[in-house]
Design a protein around this motif. Structure first.
Motif, PDB file in Angstrom:
ATOM      1  N   CYS A 107       0.831  -1.207   0.000  1.00 56.92           N
ATOM      2  CA  CYS A 107       0.000   0.000   0.000  1.00 56.92           C
ATOM      3  C   CYS A 107       0.867   1.260   0.000  1.00 56.92           C
ATOM      4  CB  CYS A 107      -0.931   0.011   1.214  1.00 56.92           C
ATOM      5  SG  CYS A 107      -2.300  -1.164   1.088  1.00 56.92           S
ATOM      6  N   ALA A 108       1.994   1.203   0.687  1.00 54.83           N
ATOM      7  CA  ALA A 108       2.874   2.369   0.771  1.00 54.83           C
ATOM      8  C   ALA A 108       3.523   2.701  -0.564  1.00 54.83           C
ATOM      9  CB  ALA A 108       3.941   2.129   1.838  1.00 54.83           C
ATOM     10  N   GLU A 109       3.601   1.729  -1.457  1.00 58.58           N
ATOM     11  CA  GLU A 109       4.310   1.946  -2.723  1.00 58.58           C
ATOM     12  C   GLU A 109       3.398   1.911  -3.944  1.00 58.58           C
ATOM     13  OE1 GLU A 109       5.829  -2.495  -4.006  1.00 58.58           O
ATOM     14  OE2 GLU A 109       6.892  -1.523  -2.350  1.00 58.58           O
ATOM     15  N   SER A 110       2.073   1.693  -3.750  1.00 58.15           N
ATOM     16  CA  SER A 110       1.182   1.431  -4.891  1.00 58.15           C
ATOM     17  C   SER A 110       0.067   2.462  -5.029  1.00 58.15           C
ATOM     18  CB  SER A 110       0.551   0.040  -4.744  1.00 58.15           C
ATOM     19  OG  SER A 110       1.536  -0.961  -4.621  1.00 58.15           O
ATOM     20  N   ASP A 111      -0.472   2.536  -6.249  1.00 62.05           N
ATOM     21  CA  ASP A 111      -1.658   3.349  -6.530  1.00 62.05           C
ATOM     22  C   ASP A 111      -2.928   2.512  -6.459  1.00 62.05           C
ATOM     23  OD1 ASP A 111       0.005   5.607  -7.265  1.00 62.05           O
ATOM     24  OD2 ASP A 111       0.418   4.520  -9.137  1.00 62.05           O
ATOM     25  N   LEU A 112      -2.785   1.218  -6.688  1.00 60.90           N
ATOM     26  CA  LEU A 112      -3.932   0.311  -6.750  1.00 60.90           C
ATOM     27  C   LEU A 112      -3.484  -1.068  -6.296  1.00 60.90           C
ATOM     28  CD1 LEU A 112      -6.627   0.000  -9.465  1.00 60.90           C
ATOM     29  CD2 LEU A 112      -5.149  -1.978  -9.098  1.00 60.90           C
ATOM     30  N   LEU A 113      -4.372  -1.793  -5.623  1.00 57.94           N
ATOM     31  CA  LEU A 113      -4.054  -3.125  -5.115  1.00 57.94           C
ATOM     32  C   LEU A 113      -4.944  -4.173  -5.769  1.00 57.94           C
ATOM     33  CD1 LEU A 113      -1.795  -2.782  -3.079  1.00 57.94           C
ATOM     34  CD2 LEU A 113      -3.453  -0.943  -2.734  1.00 57.94           C
ATOM     35  N   VAL A 114      -4.365  -5.337  -6.033  1.00 56.20           N
ATOM     36  CA  VAL A 114      -5.099  -6.454  -6.629  1.00 56.20           C
ATOM     37  C   VAL A 114      -4.823  -7.687  -5.790  1.00 56.20           C
ATOM     38  CG1 VAL A 114      -5.433  -7.877  -8.682  1.00 56.20           C
ATOM     39  CG2 VAL A 114      -4.830  -5.457  -8.933  1.00 56.20           C
ATOM     40  N   GLY A 115      -5.880  -8.332  -5.297  1.00 56.56           N
ATOM     41  CA  GLY A 115      -5.671  -9.471  -4.423  1.00 56.56           C
ATOM     42  C   GLY A 115      -6.538 -10.666  -4.730  1.00 56.56           C
ATOM     43  N   HIS A 116      -6.036 -11.831  -4.395  1.00 61.65           N
ATOM     44  CA  HIS A 116      -6.822 -13.066  -4.351  1.00 61.65           C
ATOM     45  C   HIS A 116      -8.057 -12.796  -3.488  1.00 61.65           C
ATOM     46  CE1 HIS A 116      -7.933 -17.137  -3.116  1.00 61.65           C
ATOM     47  NE2 HIS A 116      -7.050 -17.647  -3.965  1.00 61.65           N
ATOM     48  N   TYR A 117      -9.194 -13.301  -3.888  1.00 63.20           N
ATOM     49  CA  TYR A 117     -10.432 -12.950  -3.185  1.00 63.20           C
ATOM     50  C   TYR A 117     -10.416 -13.325  -1.708  1.00 63.20           C
ATOM     51  CZ  TYR A 117     -12.187 -17.804  -3.306  1.00 63.20           C
ATOM     52  OH  TYR A 117     -12.355 -19.161  -3.117  1.00 63.20           O
ATOM     53  N   PHE A 118      -9.590 -14.273  -1.305  1.00 61.58           N
ATOM     54  CA  PHE A 118      -9.440 -14.652   0.098  1.00 61.58           C
ATOM     55  C   PHE A 118      -8.550 -13.679   0.878  1.00 61.58           C
ATOM     56  CE2 PHE A 118     -10.167 -18.857   2.304  1.00 61.58           C
ATOM     57  CZ  PHE A 118     -11.404 -19.066   1.731  1.00 61.58           C
ATOM     58  N   MET A 119      -7.930 -12.723   0.159  1.00 60.76           N
ATOM     59  CA  MET A 119      -6.825 -11.969   0.728  1.00 60.76           C
ATOM     60  C   MET A 119      -7.308 -10.765   1.542  1.00 60.76           C
ATOM     61  SD  MET A 119      -3.719 -12.192   1.245  1.00 60.76           S
ATOM     62  CE  MET A 119      -3.549 -13.688   0.252  1.00 60.76           C
ATOM     63  N   HIS A 120      -7.962 -11.035   2.673  1.00 60.50           N
ATOM     64  CA  HIS A 120      -8.442  -9.942   3.519  1.00 60.50           C
ATOM     65  C   HIS A 120      -7.312  -9.083   4.093  1.00 60.50           C
ATOM     66  CE1 HIS A 120      -8.127 -13.337   6.466  1.00 60.50           C
ATOM     67  NE2 HIS A 120      -7.536 -12.401   7.167  1.00 60.50           N
ATOM     68  N   PRO A 121      -6.083  -9.604   4.323  1.00 57.58           N
ATOM     69  CA  PRO A 121      -5.036  -8.693   4.783  1.00 57.58           C
ATOM     70  C   PRO A 121      -4.785  -7.536   3.816  1.00 57.58           C
ATOM     71  CG  PRO A 121      -4.370 -10.959   5.182  1.00 57.58           C
ATOM     72  CD  PRO A 121      -5.603 -11.009   4.342  1.00 57.58           C
TER      73      PRO A 121
END
Length: 446
Positions: A107-121
């Motif tokens: 998050c500190a280095e990105s504009d947008l995040l993409v995660g596996h649907y299980f990836m609540h962290p």
């Protein structure tokens, strides 16, 4: 954009993200993919052909006995929610803090995040940072709709489907919501309302990485839910190469049945021996030629002959087209690879999600009845092989669907959807309005 990605699980959970990372990087974005692997050194040598940065986390590594214990725990439990809870307890929870730390760095280095649907962290970290979050669903079985239900039941109607989704989501939240809530509490955030609509199916953008040939878009899905198609990619080194003996084996007789349990093949020799015996006996009883995949088949005391060829690994997209049918565990990747190759499937499922894939393949006419691994017998698997052989219309149906799938490009469509959403195709007001619309079953929650 700078895009951070995070995934966890088996090869079927990692391979699609490698494909999407390559696609996004090739489109001009700066991508950092973090892989959480339970097997030390498995992905250490995997590289992005497009130059995306890849980081491998191994906060929890399993030896063969520990990995087998997780598998045994999974398929001895019949209740799907208890099954999920046990897998999370054994294989996700011990790695959760390391993934959360990695998520906050992304998050500190990105504009947008993409995660596996299980990836609540990653979802929790993105929400706290005020960054857009894209979820990638490798199965459509977790997307609520009045037109389908989570149990695969028919003839219950829209009202019945809605009630079943409400019940499922209520029980699901009781089972797993404490995981994201623990992380949210650390950041001073309010508890999560609903894990399905807040994590699994992002209201910013949820990509369903399933071919439209298998997953029709439901009329009541939000616009933020998009079916992009199978996230396929060229062969990884760890997926093996075609064995030198293959061409001779294929030329020696009728097209074989390919048999694989993928990441659900036991890791210990005792478990592998039992699985190999099951598959070998099924092939003998069905009187078919077979290629059986298992990493340690030789150490288990098996040897190839003119009817059965044992292989440690092989690239599915190269070998499946040469086969009559595919016996597999019903993982998302293997299921779509078999269908892409235009071949019928015989599904031997360990988990409820794999049973979902078996039902879906049966629904579209490219598989018979799903065999459940916990009570699978050689006779039962052989019966399903014979069923496929005796139904040429099933093979023809699989051929046509495979042909249609080969016209798709799931990675290109996923990249397009991410770019469209990030450019603000919809105004903030429109997005807010859609986010406030009822999901199926939400009035029951209220």
């Amino acid at each position: 954009m700078k895009i951070g990605m995070l995934t966890w699980g088996s090869h079927g959970d990692i391979r699609p993200f490698l494909a999407l990372a390559d696609g996004l990087q090739s489109a001009g974005h700066e991508v950092h993919l973090v892989i959480t692997s339970l097997e030390a050194e498995t992905y250490d040598k995997v590289r992005s052909a497009a130059g995306a940065k890849i980081t491998v986390l191994t906060p929890l590594t399993f030896n063969a006995e520990q990995a087998e214990a997780v598998g045994q725990a999974a398929y001895r439990i019949r209740d799907p929610l208890k099954q999920m809870a046990e897998i999370l307890r054994l294989a996700f929870a011990p790695a959760e803090d390391a993934m959360f730390e990695a998520a906050r760095r992304l998050c500190a280095e990105s504009d947008l995040l993409v995660g596996h649907y299980f990836m609540h962290p990653l979802q929790v970290a993105a929400e706290h940072a005020g960054l857009p979050y894209v979820s990638v669903l490798l199965s459509h079985g977790g997307v609520p709709s009045d037109y389908v239900n989570p149990l695969g039941l028919s003839m219950v109607g829209k009202h019945g489907n809605r009630m079943l989704w409400w019940l499922t989501r209520t029980l699901l939240n009781r089972t797993v919501r404490h995981y994201p809530d623990r992380l949210r509490k650390q950041l001073g955030m309010a508890p999560m309302r609903d894990i399905v609509s807040d994590v699994w199916v992002s209201r910013y953008l949820a990509l369903v990485a399933v071919s439209p040939q298998i997953c029709p878009r439901q009329p009541d899905w939000l616009d933020s839910i998009q079916v992009c198609g199978f996230l396929d990619r060229p062969n990884c080194e760890l997926e093996g190469v075609l064995p030198p003996s293959l061409s001779g084996f294929l030329a020696a007789g009728e097209a074989p049945v390919y048999m694989t349990f993928g990441s659900w093949m036991p890791k210990d020799l005792k478990g592998q021996t039992a699985a190999l015996r099951l598959l070998t006996d099924a092939a003998r009883e069905a009187n078919c030629r077979a290629i059986i995949q298992c990493s340690d088949w030789s150490a288990c005391g098996f040897s190839s002959d003119d009817r059965i060829l044992y292989v440690a690994a092989a690239p599915h997209h190269q070998i499946f087209p040469h086969c009559m049918a595919i016996v597999h565990h019903g993982g998302a990747g293997t299921t779509q690879s078999a269908t892409l190759a235009g071949k019928p499937s015989i599904v031997v499922a360990n988990l409820s999600e794999q049973e979902h894939w078996g039902r879906e393949l049966k629904r579209i006419g490219v598989a018979g009845k799903t065999v459940k691994r916990r009570n699978a017998t050689a006779a039962g698997i052989a019966a399903q092989i014979r069923h496929v052989r005796e139904k040429p219309e099933m093979s023809e149906r699989a051929r046509r669907i495979g042909e249609a799938m080969r016209q798709e490009n799931g990675v290109a469509e996923a990249v397009r959807q991410i770019e469209l959403r990030s450019r603000g195709v919809e105004s903030t007001a429109q997005a807010g309005k859609k986010a406030s619309e009822n999901w199926p079953g939400e009035e029951y929650q209220r």
